[in-house]
Design a protein around this motif. Structure first.
Motif, PDB file in Angstrom:
ATOM      1  N   THR A  82      58.627  15.364  42.576  1.00 45.71           N
ATOM      2  CA  THR A  82      58.964  16.466  43.480  1.00 45.71           C
ATOM      3  C   THR A  82      58.525  16.106  44.890  1.00 45.71           C
ATOM      4  O   THR A  82      57.383  15.689  45.120  1.00 45.71           O
ATOM      5  CB  THR A  82      58.298  17.789  43.052  1.00 45.71           C
ATOM      6  N   LEU A  83      59.448  16.289  45.847  1.00 47.57           N
ATOM      7  CA  LEU A  83      59.201  16.008  47.252  1.00 47.57           C
ATOM      8  C   LEU A  83      59.451  17.288  48.032  1.00 47.57           C
ATOM      9  O   LEU A  83      60.339  18.067  47.679  1.00 47.57           O
ATOM     10  CB  LEU A  83      60.135  14.907  47.762  1.00 47.57           C
ATOM     11  N   ALA A  84      58.684  17.511  49.116  1.00 42.93           N
ATOM     12  CA  ALA A  84      58.826  18.756  49.867  1.00 42.93           C
ATOM     13  C   ALA A  84      58.515  18.537  51.335  1.00 42.93           C
ATOM     14  O   ALA A  84      57.815  17.596  51.711  1.00 42.93           O
ATOM     15  CB  ALA A  84      57.902  19.835  49.292  1.00 42.93           C
ATOM     16  N   ALA A  85      59.043  19.432  52.176  1.00 39.90           N
ATOM     17  CA  ALA A  85      58.737  19.418  53.603  1.00 39.90           C
ATOM     18  C   ALA A  85      58.776  20.839  54.128  1.00 39.90           C
ATOM     19  O   ALA A  85      59.512  21.690  53.617  1.00 39.90           O
ATOM     20  CB  ALA A  85      59.728  18.540  54.374  1.00 39.90           C
ATOM     21  N   GLY A  86      57.987  21.091  55.183  1.00 37.01           N
ATOM     22  CA  GLY A  86      57.977  22.411  55.799  1.00 37.01           C
ATOM     23  C   GLY A  86      57.037  22.430  56.985  1.00 37.01           C
ATOM     24  O   GLY A  86      56.209  21.528  57.154  1.00 37.01           O
ATOM     25  N   ASP A  87      57.182  23.475  57.815  1.00 36.68           N
ATOM     26  CA  ASP A  87      56.411  23.523  59.057  1.00 36.68           C
ATOM     27  C   ASP A  87      55.531  24.759  59.198  1.00 36.68           C
ATOM     28  O   ASP A  87      54.734  24.831  60.120  1.00 36.68           O
ATOM     29  CB  ASP A  87      57.369  23.482  60.253  1.00 36.68           C
ATOM     30  N   ALA A 137      52.028  21.765  46.233  1.00 36.03           N
ATOM     31  CA  ALA A 137      52.504  21.692  44.850  1.00 36.03           C
ATOM     32  C   ALA A 137      53.335  20.448  44.579  1.00 36.03           C
ATOM     33  O   ALA A 137      53.449  20.009  43.428  1.00 36.03           O
ATOM     34  CB  ALA A 137      53.334  22.939  44.526  1.00 36.03           C
ATOM     35  N   ALA A 138      53.938  19.882  45.620  1.00 39.79           N
ATOM     36  CA  ALA A 138      54.814  18.716  45.439  1.00 39.79           C
ATOM     37  C   ALA A 138      54.009  17.439  45.210  1.00 39.79           C
ATOM     38  O   ALA A 138      52.843  17.335  45.600  1.00 39.79           O
ATOM     39  CB  ALA A 138      55.713  18.563  46.657  1.00 39.79           C
ATOM     40  N   ASP A 139      54.647  16.453  44.602  1.00 37.12           N
ATOM     41  CA  ASP A 139      54.001  15.149  44.434  1.00 37.12           C
ATOM     42  C   ASP A 139      53.785  14.468  45.784  1.00 37.12           C
ATOM     43  O   ASP A 139      52.792  13.777  45.985  1.00 37.12           O
ATOM     44  CB  ASP A 139      54.856  14.252  43.536  1.00 37.12           C
ATOM     45  N   GLN A 140      54.737  14.674  46.710  1.00 36.62           N
ATOM     46  CA  GLN A 140      54.597  14.175  48.071  1.00 36.62           C
ATOM     47  C   GLN A 140      55.187  15.207  49.033  1.00 36.62           C
ATOM     48  O   GLN A 140      56.215  15.827  48.728  1.00 36.62           O
ATOM     49  CB  GLN A 140      55.338  12.853  48.269  1.00 36.62           C
ATOM     50  N   THR A 148      52.033  13.999  54.338  1.00 39.91           N
ATOM     51  CA  THR A 148      52.111  13.102  55.489  1.00 39.91           C
ATOM     52  C   THR A 148      52.399  13.913  56.742  1.00 39.91           C
ATOM     53  O   THR A 148      53.354  14.698  56.770  1.00 39.91           O
ATOM     54  CB  THR A 148      53.222  12.053  55.291  1.00 39.91           C
ATOM     55  N   VAL A 149      51.579  13.729  57.759  1.00 43.28           N
ATOM     56  CA  VAL A 149      51.764  14.411  59.036  1.00 43.28           C
ATOM     57  C   VAL A 149      52.587  13.500  59.939  1.00 43.28           C
ATOM     58  O   VAL A 149      52.164  12.392  60.274  1.00 43.28           O
ATOM     59  CB  VAL A 149      50.409  14.732  59.694  1.00 43.28           C
ATOM     60  N   LEU A 150      53.771  13.951  60.313  1.00 44.57           N
ATOM     61  CA  LEU A 150      54.651  13.148  61.147  1.00 44.57           C
ATOM     62  C   LEU A 150      54.376  13.408  62.634  1.00 44.57           C
ATOM     63  O   LEU A 150      54.128  14.550  63.026  1.00 44.57           O
ATOM     64  CB  LEU A 150      56.109  13.477  60.844  1.00 44.57           C
ATOM     65  N   PRO A 151      54.464  12.385  63.465  1.00 50.19           N
ATOM     66  CA  PRO A 151      54.270  12.595  64.904  1.00 50.19           C
ATOM     67  C   PRO A 151      55.504  13.186  65.570  1.00 50.19           C
ATOM     68  O   PRO A 151      55.396  13.790  66.640  1.00 50.19           O
ATOM     69  CB  PRO A 151      53.986  11.184  65.428  1.00 50.19           C
ATOM     70  N   GLU A 152      56.672  13.016  64.954  1.00 49.49           N
ATOM     71  CA  GLU A 152      57.910  13.483  65.567  1.00 49.49           C
ATOM     72  C   GLU A 152      57.974  15.009  65.602  1.00 49.49           C
ATOM     73  O   GLU A 152      57.437  15.694  64.727  1.00 49.49           O
ATOM     74  CB  GLU A 152      59.127  12.955  64.812  1.00 49.49           C
ATOM     75  N   THR A 153      58.661  15.522  66.633  1.00 54.84           N
ATOM     76  CA  THR A 153      58.891  16.957  66.762  1.00 54.84           C
ATOM     77  C   THR A 153      60.380  17.224  66.938  1.00 54.84           C
ATOM     78  O   THR A 153      61.165  16.314  67.216  1.00 54.84           O
ATOM     79  CB  THR A 153      58.129  17.540  67.970  1.00 54.84           C
ATOM     80  N   ARG A 187      64.730  10.743  56.200  1.00 54.00           N
ATOM     81  CA  ARG A 187      64.514   9.329  55.886  1.00 54.00           C
ATOM     82  C   ARG A 187      63.358   9.160  54.897  1.00 54.00           C
ATOM     83  O   ARG A 187      63.419   8.332  53.981  1.00 54.00           O
ATOM     84  CB  ARG A 187      64.209   8.544  57.166  1.00 54.00           C
ATOM     85  N   SER A 188      62.305   9.948  55.095  1.00 58.05           N
ATOM     86  CA  SER A 188      61.136   9.859  54.201  1.00 58.05           C
ATOM     87  C   SER A 188      61.504  10.271  52.786  1.00 58.05           C
ATOM     88  O   SER A 188      61.068   9.635  51.807  1.00 58.05           O
ATOM     89  CB  SER A 188      60.007  10.747  54.738  1.00 58.05           C
ATOM     90  N   PHE A 189      62.296  11.327  52.649  1.00 56.24           N
ATOM     91  CA  PHE A 189      62.765  11.743  51.326  1.00 56.24           C
ATOM     92  C   PHE A 189      63.536  10.605  50.648  1.00 56.24           C
ATOM     93  O   PHE A 189      63.325  10.301  49.469  1.00 56.24           O
ATOM     94  CB  PHE A 189      63.688  12.958  51.447  1.00 56.24           C
ATOM     95  N   ILE A 190      64.465  10.016  51.390  1.00 58.28           N
ATOM     96  CA  ILE A 190      65.321   8.971  50.821  1.00 58.28           C
ATOM     97  C   ILE A 190      64.489   7.759  50.406  1.00 58.28           C
ATOM     98  O   ILE A 190      64.692   7.184  49.321  1.00 58.28           O
ATOM     99  CB  ILE A 190      66.423   8.587  51.828  1.00 58.28           C
TER     100      ILE A 190
END
Length: 286
Positions: A219-224, A234-237, A257-262, A272-275
């Motif tokens: 399981t992969l997830a992203a959010g702000d 809860a996600a694996d990454q 992972t904390v990304l520097p991009e905004t 890209r990270s998901f892929i």
């Protein structure tokens, strides 16, 4: 013949990607975050129009990445938006089989809310937190007409205020959060909106249900926002952009992972990270 989600699990990739949408993958005009010369700004694709006005965008590069992601994983849009607000979005990929709306209050299967999931959510809300009516009454009683623009109830599950951000006292949000905490609710400030959401209503619970139905092995997830924190944990990454409520508070997690991009650049990098993560896992849709 109608096919149940469980019986179709063998056709779904065991990599599940549950991603927030607004300010994570798609962006309003105000949230684009383009701080570069006009000549270098990326080309944008509009993915939401409401009342004849374009509302949300992603870059053309992000659109291509999203199409690739949807082809290689079980991509699950995961949003605090209501079902009606979610259906306004036209993502640049085939319509996902699963989607999570209303912060986990509705699990859509082929665009329709799953009744069994609705019943589980209703039981949890009745047992574990103060009522929507009580919280809504407090919101309206405590808000100042000088900065309150609108008050809304979403799906009869949670409430939010639309405010004039420049006039909103910082201490008001903090005090509301402390009051809500004692009632089993969470407060989140996102742009011009202040959300009050019951703690049992989570994106992570809905993600786990989709993982169960699909047999996902990663399981992969992203959010702000704060409302995405449980999903990321809860996600694996997980990934969070360099902007937003979580970035403002310096929040992170052990597998986040904390990304520097905004802005829209962050949306591209999240895709890209998901892929990359799905590719390392070595699975894709057959």
């Amino acid at each position: 013949m109608t096919t149940s989600p469980e019986s179709s699990a063998s056709t779904v990739s065991p990599v599940l990607v549950a991603s927030d949408l607004d300010r994570t993958l798609i962006y309003s005009s105000a949230a684009l975050g383009l701080r570069m010369p006009d000549a270098e700004a990326p080309r944008l694709l509009c993915v939401e129009v409401y009342e004849s006005k374009p509302l949300s965008y992603l870059t053309e590069t992000a659109a291509g990445l999203m199409a690739q992601l949807a082809a290689e994983t079980c991509f699950v849009p995961t949003t605090t938006r209501t079902r009606e607000q979610y259906h306004r979005i036209k993502l640049p990929c085939p319509t996902p089989r699963f989607a999570i709306c209303a912060n986990g209050g509705h699990l859509l299967v082929d665009g329709v809310s799953d009744p069994d999931w609705q019943a589980r959510v209703a039981r949890a809300l009745a047992d574990e937190c103060a009522s929507l009516a009580e919280v809504r009454a407090h919101l309206l009683g405590a808000a100042d007409p000088a900065w309150l623009l609108k008050e809304r109830v979403a799906e009869d599950l949670f409430a939010y205020l639309v405010v004039e951000r420049a006039l909103l006292p910082d201490e008001w949000v903090k005090e509301l959060g402390e009051w809500a905490e004692n009632k089993g609710w969470t407060v989140s400030l996102q742009g011009r909106k202040i959300y009050a959401v019951p703690k049992p209503l989570t994106k992570s619970a809905a993600m786990r249900e989709v993982a169960r139905r699909t047999g996902a092995t990663l399981t992969l997830a992203a959010g702000d926002s704060i409302l995405d924190a449980d999903l990321l944990l809860a996600a694996d990454q997980g990934w969070r952009p360099g902007h937003g409520e979580l970035a403002d508070t310096g929040w992170t997690g052990p597998r986040v992972t904390v990304l520097p991009e905004t802005g829209v650049a962050a949306g591209e990098e999240i895709l890209r990270s998901f892929i990359r993560a799905a590719g390392r896992h070595g699975h894709a849709v057959a």
